[in-house]
Scaffold this active site. Structure first.
Site, PDB file in Angstrom:
ATOM      1  N   TYR A   1       3.159 -18.393 -21.762  1.00 45.70           N
ATOM      2  CA  TYR A   1       2.520 -17.313 -22.972  1.00 45.70           C
ATOM      3  C   TYR A   1       2.679 -18.308 -24.309  1.00 45.70           C
ATOM      4  CZ  TYR A   1       1.485 -13.851 -25.387  1.00 45.70           C
ATOM      5  OH  TYR A   1       0.486 -12.419 -25.803  1.00 45.70           O
ATOM      6  N   GLU A   2       3.706 -18.706 -24.838  1.00 47.66           N
ATOM      7  CA  GLU A   2       3.315 -19.194 -26.371  1.00 47.66           C
ATOM      8  C   GLU A   2       3.020 -20.769 -26.136  1.00 47.66           C
ATOM      9  OE1 GLU A   2       7.794 -18.615 -27.038  1.00 47.66           O
ATOM     10  OE2 GLU A   2       7.153 -16.999 -28.085  1.00 47.66           O
TER      11      GLU A   2
ATOM     12  N   GLU B   1      16.878 -13.796 -30.454  1.00 45.66           N
ATOM     13  CA  GLU B   1      15.841 -14.366 -29.785  1.00 45.66           C
ATOM     14  C   GLU B   1      15.398 -14.353 -28.781  1.00 45.66           C
ATOM     15  OE1 GLU B   1      16.327 -17.864 -30.735  1.00 45.66           O
ATOM     16  OE2 GLU B   1      15.026 -18.739 -29.121  1.00 45.66           O
TER      17      GLU B   1
ATOM     18  N   GLY C   1       3.806  -2.880 -20.233  1.00 49.94           N
ATOM     19  CA  GLY C   1       3.194  -1.402 -20.233  1.00 49.94           C
ATOM     20  C   GLY C   1       4.060  -0.040 -19.557  1.00 49.94           C
TER      21      GLY C   1
ATOM     22  N   GLY D   1      10.017  -2.932 -22.170  1.00 52.19           N
ATOM     23  CA  GLY D   1      10.183  -3.639 -23.750  1.00 52.19           C
ATOM     24  C   GLY D   1      10.603  -2.474 -24.615  1.00 52.19           C
TER      25      GLY D   1
ATOM     26  N   GLY E   1       6.716   0.684 -21.116  1.00 51.27           N
ATOM     27  CA  GLY E   1       8.191   0.954 -21.338  1.00 51.27           C
ATOM     28  C   GLY E   1       9.621   0.321 -21.172  1.00 51.27           C
TER      29      GLY E   1
ATOM     30  N   VAL F   1       9.369  -9.215 -20.769  1.00 43.86           N
ATOM     31  CA  VAL F   1       8.679  -8.499 -19.876  1.00 43.86           C
ATOM     32  C   VAL F   1       8.062  -8.957 -18.764  1.00 43.86           C
ATOM     33  CG1 VAL F   1       7.693  -6.464 -19.079  1.00 43.86           C
ATOM     34  CG2 VAL F   1       8.917  -6.465 -21.229  1.00 43.86           C
TER      35      VAL F   1
ATOM     36  N   TYR G   1       6.051  -4.198 -32.670  1.00 41.43           N
ATOM     37  CA  TYR G   1       6.933  -4.218 -33.922  1.00 41.43           C
ATOM     38  C   TYR G   1       6.867  -2.994 -35.189  1.00 41.43           C
ATOM     39  CZ  TYR G   1       9.193  -7.974 -31.328  1.00 41.43           C
ATOM     40  OH  TYR G   1       9.252  -8.702 -30.449  1.00 41.43           O
TER      41      TYR G   1
ATOM     42  N   ASN H   1      -0.167 -13.508 -31.561  1.00 44.85           N
ATOM     43  CA  ASN H   1       0.661 -12.711 -30.506  1.00 44.85           C
ATOM     44  C   ASN H   1       0.353 -11.440 -31.705  1.00 44.85           C
ATOM     45  OD1 ASN H   1       1.260 -11.223 -28.637  1.00 44.85           O
ATOM     46  ND2 ASN H   1       3.911 -12.704 -28.593  1.00 44.85           N
TER      47      ASN H   1
END
Lengths: 158, 158
Positions: free
Chosen positions: A26-27, A83, A93, A97, A95, A87, A131, A124
């Site tokens: 993903y990153e 770090e 979606g 995370g 909950g 999920v 956050y 992201n």
């Protein structure tokens, strides 16, 4: 559907490593994960643990995790560094995370951590919004400096 | 002029705290240092040390320091994080920062750290150039997320 957050065990490392690899894709760094299962188990559950682990389950299966450790701030003292908060894509979606993140904040509170820190990639947006909804400060004025293991060796063996 | 780099001792903490406060002023956060001498001594030289310390002396007087700790990378394993590299303003340009930085790289090498990391403010061009001269990668794609101790308490006591 039953969500459950619990402390990780050595036996969870295989599922956790899959999550770490999924996050690396993903990153956009699919080949960056050098850590293997043996090392992850030893680093977390050997004689001198280097990280702490929470796992998130849905109906008894691990679908997410949080990996954190103690850092030190010369301004605020012992602090908690998150770090990874992961999920798996198919379980988002629901909950999980949110529950993992809250559990890490609770851990920071229980340790009386002087602050809690993490990093997020600037593109992201879903994570940044997540956050910010918690009131977290998200700052862009610091750059990350880094030497790889190979660069360290090159400098020291010169 | 004699440069000397050595491991820090508890007795050095007073001079180190002065350096930490000087850096906070330079970073435009003069009131950010909550850590006091007692805490700095306990955190570094108590039963469960949270950081490691190198001090840099010129002619026997502490003029700089490096503060670092072990971090964990889920990609590279145990790594070294350099929290602060400080040389007092009046002693700059004599090679003390260079000697301290090299000593930290050596420490990363001796520990077989999977990588070495630090942060630098995006406007601190002299520091960025210094790191780039070493071949370090300096990245701007990560943002810092943070909760203060007060925010952690507010979330957990709600």
């Amino acid at each position: 559907m039953q969500l459950n957050i619990r402390k990780g065990k050595k036996e969870d490392c295989s599922a956790v490593l899959e999550l770490i690899r999924e996050l690396a894709v993903y990153e956009k760094e699919p080949d960056a994960v050098d850590v293997d299962l043996t090392q992850l188990e030893e680093d977390g559950f050997g004689e001198d643990p280097a990280y702490d682990l929470l796992v998130g389950e849905i109906d008894g299966e691990i679908k997410g995790c949080a990996i954190y450790y103690q850092k030190y701030s010369t301004w605020k003292g012992r602090a908690l560094y998150l770090e990874d908060l992961i999920v798996t894509e198919s379980a988002r979606g629901k909950g999980l995370g949110l529950a993992l993140f809250k559990a890490v904040i609770q851990e920071a509170y229980d340790r009386a951590a002087g602050r809690m820190e993490w990093q997020v990639l600037d593109w992201n947006k879903p994570a940044i919004d997540f956050y910010k909804d918690f009131g977290a400060s998200i700052e862009d004025e610091w750059l990350n400096g880094r030497f790889s293991k190979e660069q360290i060796a090159k400098i020291c063996e010169a």
